[in-house]
Design a protein around this motif. Structure first.
Motif, mmCIF file in Angstrom:
data_model
loop_
_atom_site.group_PDB
_atom_site.id
_atom_site.type_symbol
_atom_site.label_atom_id
_atom_site.label_comp_id
_atom_site.label_asym_id
_atom_site.label_seq_id
_atom_site.Cartn_x
_atom_site.Cartn_y
_atom_site.Cartn_z
ATOM 1 N N TRP A 155 25.792 37.573 28.332
ATOM 2 C CA TRP A 155 26.037 37.779 29.762
ATOM 3 C C TRP A 155 27.050 38.894 29.996
ATOM 4 N N LYS A 159 26.378 42.370 32.179
ATOM 5 C CA LYS A 159 27.205 42.891 33.277
ATOM 6 C C LYS A 159 27.582 44.349 33.021
ATOM 7 N N ASP A 163 26.230 47.783 35.070
ATOM 8 C CA ASP A 163 27.182 48.746 35.644
ATOM 9 C C ASP A 163 26.910 50.156 35.134
ATOM 10 N N ALA A 285 27.129 38.087 39.991
ATOM 11 C CA ALA A 285 27.840 38.303 38.728
ATOM 12 C C ALA A 285 27.223 37.407 37.670
#
Length: 294
Positions: A155, A159, A163, A285
Motif C-alpha cells: 500500500w 501511494k 503520486d 489514501a
C-alpha cells in the motif's frame, strides 16, 4: 445490418492491441453499425471481412468524406498508434490547412496531440466518444480483485507510485510508474508500459535492497486534466504477464479511470501468476492495513 435505434453509427479509429476488437465485438453484439478506420496499411488479421475505411495520415479529406458518406457522425479512438513519418508530397488540401495547428501539437505530449486531433474531428461535425462510452464494463472496478492480497508495504508503494505517475502526467509524460520499497524503478514515457516493464525486469533487482521486502507495484492512472474520451490508460492479461516477468507483486490502477481489457481474463491471469490487482480511488489514501482495500 441496420443500426440499433438508440445507437448512432460508430467509426472506430483502430490501433494496436485488443481494445479495437473489443469495441467492434460490442457493436456487433448490440446491433450498432460501425466501421474500422485503419491508417497506413495497418490491417490486423481479425479485421478480415469487417467494414473498413483505409486512411492515410496525409489525406484527411478523403477519410472525412468517406465517413460522412457512410453516415458516421460518432468516432472513438482505440488502441496504441505510432506517430507517423509524414510524407509532405502527399499532403492534401485539408492537411495543409490543418498543418499550422497539427504539426506543432505532434511535437508535444500525447495529451496535447490527442486534444488537437479531437478538435479536428469535432470541427468536422463528429461526436468523439470514449471507449468506455461504447463499452461501460471496461472501466476498472474498485477494490482487490484477486486471491492475492496486499501487504502494508504494498500500500505504501501504491501511494508513492500514484503520486509519481500523477506528477509525470501533469507534465504530459506518461500514465504509469513502478515503485518497490519506496524506490521509483521506472516512469512511463512515450515508449509505453511494456517497454517500462521490460526495463524493470532487466534492472530492478539491484534496487530492491531488502531481498525479503516488497517486490513492487505497477501503478496506472489518467493524467490530471486529461480528456477521458481519448487515451485512457489500459491494462490486460499481457500487462499482468509483463508485471510478473518484472518481478512485481501486483498492479494498482485508478478505479473507474483505467480500462481493463477483459476483466475476467485479467484477474484469472493475475491469480494464475500470484499477483494482486486492485482498483484504488484517486482521492482515497491507500489503507496501511495489510490485505484491506482502501
Amino acid at each position: 445490418m441496420g443500426s440499433a435505434p438508440d445507437l448512432q453509427p460508430l467509426a472506430i479509429v483502430a490501433g494496436d492491441g485488443d481494445l479495437p476488437k473489443l469495441l467492434a465485438e460490442e457493436c456487433q453484439r448490440s446491433g450498432r453499425d460501425y466501421v474500422l478506420v485503419l491508417f497506413a496499411g495497418f490491417a490486423p488479421d481479425w479485421t478480415g471481412g469487417l467494414p473498413v475505411i483505409n486512411a492515410e495520415f496525409e489525406k484527411p479529406a478523403r477519410m472525412f468524406k468517406a465517413l460522412k458518406a457512410g453516415g458516421f457522425r460518432a468516432v472513438t479512438f482505440a488502441g496504441a498508434m505510432q506517430r507517423p513519418q509524414l510524407r509532405p508530397l502527399k499532403f492534401d488540401w485539408k492537411f495543409l490547412r490543418l498543418a499550422p495547428t497539427l504539426l506543432p501539437a505532434m511535437k508535444s505530449g500525447d495529451d496535447v496531440t490527442l486534444r488537437t486531433i479531437t478538435a479536428i474531428f469535432e470541427s468536422e461535425g463528429m461526436e468523439v466518444l470514449g471507449a468506455h462510452d461504447v463499452l461501460a464494463t471496461l472501466l476498472a472496478p474498485s477494490g482487490v480483485q484477486t486471491v492475492a492480497k496486499l501487504s502494508k508495504a504494498d500500500w505504501a508503494d501504491i501511494k508513492r507510485g500514484f503520486d509519481i505517475a500523477e506528477a509525470a502526467g501533469r507534465l504530459d509524460v506518461g500514465q504509469g510508474a513502478v515503485v518497490a520499497q519506496g524506490i521509483c524503478l521506472a516512469v512511463e514515457s512515450i515508449q509505453g508500459t511494456d517497454t517500462m516493464l521490460r526495463f524493470v525486469a532487466e534492472t530492478g533487482d539491484a534496487f530492491r535492497l531488502d531481498k525479503n521486502g516488497a517486490r513492487g507495484v505497477l501503478c496506472k492512472l489518467p493524467k490530471p486534466g486529461q480528456d477521458w474520451r481519448t487515451d485512457l490508460p489500459s491494462i490486460g492479461p499481457a500487462t499482468i504477464r509483463a508485471a510478473a516477468k518484472a518481478g512485481l507483486a501486483g498492479v494498482a490502477v485508478q478505479a473507474g479511470g483505467v480500462l481493463v481489457l477483459g476483466l475476467e481474463q485479467t484477474v484469472a491471469k493475475a491469480d494464475e501468476l500470484g499477483l494482486f490487482l486492485v482498483g484504488v480511488g484517486r482521492d482515497e489514501a491507500p489503507n496501511d492495513s495489510a490485505g484491506e482495500t482502501p
